[in-house]
Scaffold this motif. Sequence first.
Motif, PDB file in Angstrom:
ATOM      1  N   PHE A 244       1.726  -0.253  -8.634  1.00 53.58           N
ATOM      2  CA  PHE A 244       1.163  -1.570  -8.372  1.00 53.58           C
ATOM      3  C   PHE A 244      -0.190  -1.689  -9.074  1.00 53.58           C
ATOM      4  O   PHE A 244      -0.856  -0.692  -9.351  1.00 53.58           O
ATOM      5  N   GLY A 245      -0.603  -2.887  -9.322  1.00 49.94           N
ATOM      6  CA  GLY A 245      -1.867  -3.118 -10.005  1.00 49.94           C
ATOM      7  C   GLY A 245      -3.022  -3.333  -9.049  1.00 49.94           C
ATOM      8  O   GLY A 245      -3.059  -2.778  -7.949  1.00 49.94           O
ATOM      9  N   ALA A 246      -3.941  -4.184  -9.478  1.00 49.69           N
ATOM     10  CA  ALA A 246      -5.150  -4.440  -8.702  1.00 49.69           C
ATOM     11  C   ALA A 246      -4.847  -5.083  -7.352  1.00 49.69           C
ATOM     12  O   ALA A 246      -5.662  -5.001  -6.428  1.00 49.69           O
ATOM     13  N   GLU A 247      -3.664  -5.693  -7.207  1.00 52.08           N
ATOM     14  CA  GLU A 247      -3.324  -6.335  -5.935  1.00 52.08           C
ATOM     15  C   GLU A 247      -3.187  -5.318  -4.801  1.00 52.08           C
ATOM     16  O   GLU A 247      -3.189  -5.697  -3.622  1.00 52.08           O
ATOM     17  N   ALA A 248      -3.081  -4.027  -5.153  1.00 52.89           N
ATOM     18  CA  ALA A 248      -2.980  -2.984  -4.125  1.00 52.89           C
ATOM     19  C   ALA A 248      -4.316  -2.293  -3.868  1.00 52.89           C
ATOM     20  O   ALA A 248      -4.371  -1.316  -3.114  1.00 52.89           O
ATOM     21  N   ASP A 249      -5.405  -2.791  -4.446  1.00 56.34           N
ATOM     22  CA  ASP A 249      -6.705  -2.132  -4.281  1.00 56.34           C
ATOM     23  C   ASP A 249      -7.145  -2.071  -2.817  1.00 56.34           C
ATOM     24  O   ASP A 249      -7.750  -1.087  -2.380  1.00 56.34           O
ATOM     25  N   THR A 250      -6.875  -3.123  -2.064  1.00 58.01           N
ATOM     26  CA  THR A 250      -7.264  -3.122  -0.648  1.00 58.01           C
ATOM     27  C   THR A 250      -6.507  -2.042   0.108  1.00 58.01           C
ATOM     28  O   THR A 250      -7.070  -1.371   0.982  1.00 58.01           O
ATOM     29  N   MET A 251      -5.242  -1.843  -0.232  1.00 54.42           N
ATOM     30  CA  MET A 251      -4.461  -0.805   0.441  1.00 54.42           C
ATOM     31  C   MET A 251      -4.944   0.589   0.038  1.00 54.42           C
ATOM     32  O   MET A 251      -4.892   1.519   0.846  1.00 54.42           O
ATOM     33  N   ARG A 252      -5.411   0.733  -1.184  1.00 58.64           N
ATOM     34  CA  ARG A 252      -5.994   2.009  -1.601  1.00 58.64           C
ATOM     35  C   ARG A 252      -7.280   2.280  -0.814  1.00 58.64           C
ATOM     36  O   ARG A 252      -7.515   3.391  -0.341  1.00 58.64           O
ATOM     37  N   ALA A 253      -8.102   1.251  -0.669  1.00 59.68           N
ATOM     38  CA  ALA A 253      -9.340   1.398   0.103  1.00 59.68           C
ATOM     39  C   ALA A 253      -9.037   1.704   1.563  1.00 59.68           C
ATOM     40  O   ALA A 253      -9.769   2.452   2.223  1.00 59.68           O
ATOM     41  N   LEU A 254      -7.949   1.137   2.079  1.00 63.55           N
ATOM     42  CA  LEU A 254      -7.572   1.391   3.464  1.00 63.55           C
ATOM     43  C   LEU A 254      -7.231   2.863   3.683  1.00 63.55           C
ATOM     44  O   LEU A 254      -7.561   3.432   4.736  1.00 63.55           O
ATOM     45  N   ALA A 255      -6.573   3.474   2.715  1.00 59.86           N
ATOM     46  CA  ALA A 255      -6.249   4.897   2.840  1.00 59.86           C
ATOM     47  C   ALA A 255      -7.518   5.730   2.989  1.00 59.86           C
ATOM     48  O   ALA A 255      -7.564   6.684   3.775  1.00 59.86           O
ATOM     49  N   ASN A 256      -8.568   5.367   2.275  1.00 58.12           N
ATOM     50  CA  ASN A 256      -9.854   6.043   2.421  1.00 58.12           C
ATOM     51  C   ASN A 256     -10.450   5.794   3.794  1.00 58.12           C
ATOM     52  O   ASN A 256     -10.939   6.711   4.464  1.00 58.12           O
ATOM     53  N   TYR A 257     -10.385   4.553   4.231  1.00 58.58           N
ATOM     54  CA  TYR A 257     -10.960   4.188   5.532  1.00 58.58           C
ATOM     55  C   TYR A 257     -10.302   4.975   6.666  1.00 58.58           C
ATOM     56  O   TYR A 257     -10.994   5.426   7.594  1.00 58.58           O
ATOM     57  N   ILE A 258      -9.000   5.162   6.588  1.00 56.40           N
ATOM     58  CA  ILE A 258      -8.268   5.836   7.669  1.00 56.40           C
ATOM     59  C   ILE A 258      -8.785   7.247   7.914  1.00 56.40           C
ATOM     60  O   ILE A 258      -8.886   7.692   9.067  1.00 56.40           O
ATOM     61  N   VAL A 259      -9.154   7.951   6.845  1.00 51.27           N
ATOM     62  CA  VAL A 259      -9.616   9.326   7.023  1.00 51.27           C
ATOM     63  C   VAL A 259     -11.135   9.437   7.140  1.00 51.27           C
ATOM     64  O   VAL A 259     -11.646  10.525   7.413  1.00 51.27           O
ATOM     65  N   GLU A 260     -11.839   8.327   6.961  1.00 46.94           N
ATOM     66  CA  GLU A 260     -13.298   8.343   7.069  1.00 46.94           C
ATOM     67  C   GLU A 260     -13.799   7.650   8.329  1.00 46.94           C
ATOM     68  O   GLU A 260     -14.976   7.748   8.665  1.00 46.94           O
ATOM     69  N   ARG A 261     -12.915   6.964   9.061  1.00 41.49           N
ATOM     70  CA  ARG A 261     -13.335   6.193  10.226  1.00 41.49           C
ATOM     71  C   ARG A 261     -13.880   7.113  11.322  1.00 41.49           C
ATOM     72  O   ARG A 261     -13.538   8.295  11.396  1.00 41.49           O
ATOM     73  N   GLU A 262     -14.692   6.525  12.194  1.00 39.38           N
ATOM     74  CA  GLU A 262     -15.311   7.277  13.286  1.00 39.38           C
ATOM     75  C   GLU A 262     -14.809   6.817  14.647  1.00 39.38           C
ATOM     76  O   GLU A 262     -15.327   7.248  15.676  1.00 39.38           O
ATOM     77  N   HIS A 263     -13.794   5.946  14.646  1.00 39.12           N
ATOM     78  CA  HIS A 263     -13.195   5.516  15.929  1.00 39.12           C
ATOM     79  C   HIS A 263     -11.761   5.059  15.684  1.00 39.12           C
ATOM     80  O   HIS A 263     -11.338   4.918  14.546  1.00 39.12           O
TER      81      HIS A 263
END
Length: 295
Positions: free
Chosen positions: A276-295
């Motif tokens: 997928f192209g740039a339209e999946a950037d938010t989902m890529r960022a979400l993968a980072n958020y899932i392992v960096e979240r504090e709650h």
Amino acid sequence: MNPLTDALTEGQQRVEAALQHALPDPALTPVTLHEAMRYAVLGGGKRLRPFLVYQAGALFGETGSALDAPACAVELVHAYSLVHDDLPAMDDDDLRRGQPTCHRAYDEATAILVGDALQALAFRLIAGAEVPDIASRLAMIETLSQAIGSRGMVGGQAMDLGAVGERLDAAELEDMHIHKTGALILASLRLGSLCTGLGGAAAREQLDRYGRCIGLAFQVQDDILDVSGDPATLGKVSGADARRDKPSYPGLLGLAEAKRFAMELRDEAISALDGFGAEADTMRALANYIVEREH
């Protein structure tokens, strides 16, 4: 401004409005049940699963109101699962999102009925979803029912209860969490894509791989936070897994190795979106958020 934060906030606001409309008016009989349903659903939360519905739909070109029914449905199912998980016969928790759990705010019988009613409402919404054809609607019903039944979320909870005091190996622990947490996350992505009637088999398989990875990563991070998280930030008491002698990734692998495993899952999830192209950037960022979240 953080684009992911903005997108998450927008998704939360959108599904909150849809949930407000979908849930029964608290003035309707039975009043206490309807009040408790709203208490259980509208008490905050990340709204991750509805967000995945919206993101998967957008990936295939659908951003309209057709996504609201499945987005609400997965959140209603998630809320029902939390209400039942918190019961004394299950995890016996007193706090959820910083507030008394449903059975504490009301009573155990009401909490059980709340879960039953939320699940029924979820399927009612899916049955009336705005989709391209009846076949798509039936596929959505099948997707959700499989994800939350004995071979999905409920089965995972049964495995979790049966694992108390047991020593699971890595494969057994992963299998349990793929069912308990991952199945509904994966279903959220599938429901969003089914709303569009678009996307080939290869693209849907990529989305499935992404879903499987972030679903497991979410649970690994939950296990990590149960060991190292701040109760004030978590909105619930930490250390519950150890007190109940429940298997967890930090308990099996150690905290450092559990963190490394979460990062591996994140990387695999991101690589699954390579087609997928740039339209999946938010989902890529979400993968980072899932392992960096504090709650």
